[in-house]
Design an enzyme around this catalytic site. Structure first.
Site, PDB file in Angstrom:
ATOM      1  N   ARG A 186      33.734  54.171 -65.987  1.00 40.87           N
ATOM      2  CA  ARG A 186      35.107  54.507 -65.627  1.00 40.87           C
ATOM      3  C   ARG A 186      35.235  56.031 -65.609  1.00 40.87           C
ATOM      4  NH1 ARG A 186      35.231  50.314 -69.399  1.00 40.87           N
ATOM      5  NH2 ARG A 186      36.299  48.398 -68.719  1.00 40.87           N
ATOM      6  N   LYS A 210      36.627  52.045 -72.871  1.00 42.83           N
ATOM      7  CA  LYS A 210      38.056  51.753 -72.819  1.00 42.83           C
ATOM      8  C   LYS A 210      38.477  50.961 -74.061  1.00 42.83           C
ATOM      9  CE  LYS A 210      41.495  49.458 -69.892  1.00 42.83           C
ATOM     10  NZ  LYS A 210      41.693  48.669 -68.642  1.00 42.83           N
ATOM     11  N   HIS A 282      37.241  53.836 -59.364  1.00 36.68           N
ATOM     12  CA  HIS A 282      37.276  52.463 -59.879  1.00 36.68           C
ATOM     13  C   HIS A 282      36.787  51.474 -58.828  1.00 36.68           C
ATOM     14  CE1 HIS A 282      38.318  50.231 -63.440  1.00 36.68           C
ATOM     15  NE2 HIS A 282      38.844  49.288 -62.699  1.00 36.68           N
ATOM     16  N   ARG A 285      33.131  51.089 -59.186  1.00 33.06           N
ATOM     17  CA  ARG A 285      32.846  50.117 -60.249  1.00 33.06           C
ATOM     18  C   ARG A 285      32.975  48.686 -59.727  1.00 33.06           C
ATOM     19  NH1 ARG A 285      33.116  49.441 -65.893  1.00 33.06           N
ATOM     20  NH2 ARG A 285      34.547  47.825 -66.594  1.00 33.06           N
ATOM     21  N   HIS A 309      33.083  44.389 -69.621  1.00 34.22           N
ATOM     22  CA  HIS A 309      34.332  43.651 -69.764  1.00 34.22           C
ATOM     23  C   HIS A 309      34.215  42.720 -70.962  1.00 34.22           C
ATOM     24  CE1 HIS A 309      36.731  44.827 -66.349  1.00 34.22           C
ATOM     25  NE2 HIS A 309      35.736  44.622 -65.519  1.00 34.22           N
ATOM     26  N   TYR A 318      35.799  38.503 -59.812  1.00 34.12           N
ATOM     27  CA  TYR A 318      34.846  39.189 -58.942  1.00 34.12           C
ATOM     28  C   TYR A 318      34.008  38.173 -58.162  1.00 34.12           C
ATOM     29  CZ  TYR A 318      35.630  43.710 -61.287  1.00 34.12           C
ATOM     30  OH  TYR A 318      36.169  44.868 -61.770  1.00 34.12           O
TER      31      TYR A 318
END
Length: 351
Positions: A186, A210, A282, A285, A309, A318
């Site tokens: 990120r 994050k 992003h 990513r 994640h 996704y």
């Protein structure tokens, strides 16, 4: 009998400066988070002090000048705001949300900015500067990961073609692009790294992920290590505690590169490559995750390790987008009412 020599210590209450803004930001451990909160509060007070016309209509240059003034006075404005009372504050917050919606801002952006304002008021209540909150101001419903497909690997390679990796700025940008694609970083994780966080021998990089309070090591590829090493070699002079990626313009030379600058760099390269004008870090990513799922036939565990994640279900968005399940379902249903089939059946009916 002689006294012990100890001096009675007392706190001078008048010397305790209760700064609401500082109290809000000190809770945010990551510099990028503090920067983001500051920007969001500046945006809010631009609206509060200038009204809807200036906030929504004024040109970028004029708006930039006012924002700079708001930022200087942000501490005073925040303390003044909690003094206007609950009803007036609720009205302003609701109008602010409506104005952002009219400007067409994304739900995530609107909710983040409202959250910053709410955090400020909650802190004011904790400090007994007011006895109310803005809990009644609801955010917008966010549909997670509407479009996660991004671009293809060949399109991303085309972006990298426009980078002169043998120049100082180009070497920096090439290293950043490599990390964004190969490691799925990120923006905040990328710009939050110092030189000391790069371990060329162990081929790894320490990042602050994050929602994390502690850094974690991620493994780098040979090409990732090479890209960073080339950048540092061209940079020549640096200390271990200096930012890994720095600004190279005259005004800010040597300062930590901001997330906004990374966004502009990626967006400019995407535009040159004819990829998309709205393509940002992003999306790199997203693209990397989707490309990996495509290459592995849907390896969710590997995609989770790459993207970091916490929830595996996130990766299912996704994978579903990659497989274009909705499009396939629509195509099946379209077969049932195809024009040719309807024409043939209509002919039979007319006979």
């Amino acid at each position: 009998m002689a006294e012990s020599g100890l001096v009675r210590l007392e706190i001078d209450e008048s010397a305790v400066d209760v700064d609401l803004l500082r109290a809000v930001l000190v809770e945010k451990t990551k510099p990028s988070t503090r920067e983001g909160y500051t920007k969001d509060l500046v945006d809010f007070f631009l609206f509060v002090t200038q009204g809807e016309m200036v906030y929504g209509v004024e040109g970028p240059k004029r708006k930039s000048e006012i924002k700079a003034q708001v930022k200087v006075e942000l501490s005073r404005l925040s303390q003044s705001f909690v003094g206007i009372g609950r009803l007036k504050a609720l009205e302003l917050a609701a109008r602010y949300r409506e104005c952002m919606m009219q400007r067409g801002l994304q739900a995530n952006t609107i909710n983040r900015r409202l959250s910053a304002v709410k955090s400020m008021v909650r802190m004011a209540r904790r400090l007994e500067m007011c006895d109310w909150t803005l809990a009644e101001v609801d955010g917008l419903t966010v549909k997670p990961y509407r479009d996660t497909r991004g671009i293809t690997a060949s399109q991303f390679r085309l972006m990298m073609v426009f980078v002169n990796r043998f120049s100082l700025a180009g070497s920096r940008d090439f290293a950043m692009l490599t990390l964004l694609w190969e490691a799925g970083l990120r923006r905040s994780e990328l710009v939050g790294c110092d030189v000391r966080h790069f371990d060329s021998e162990q081929k790894r990089l320490s990042i602050l992920g994050k929602g994390r309070n502690e850094r974690e090591w991620i493994d780098l590829t040979e090409s990732g290590v090479l890209a960073i090493s080339e950048w540092l070699e061209l940079r020549e002079v640096y200390g271990l505690t200096e930012p890994l990626f720095i600004s190279l313009d005259r005004a800010n030379w040597g300062s930590r590169l901001s997330g906004t600058s990374v966004y502009r760099i990626v967006r400019a390269l995407a535009k040159k490559a004819g990829v998309s004008e709205n393509f940002g870090p992003h999306k790199v990513r997203h693209s990397g995750t989707t490309t990996y799922l495509e290459m592995t036939g849907g390896d969710l565990r590997g995609a989770q390790a790459y993207s970091r994640h916490a929830n595996l279900n996130t990766l299912k968005f996704y994978d579903d987008n990659r497989k274009q399940l909705q499009k396939k379902a629509s195509a099946k249903l379209a077969e049932t009412i195809s024009w040719q089939k309807n024409s043939d059946e209509s002919s039979e009916v007319r006979k």
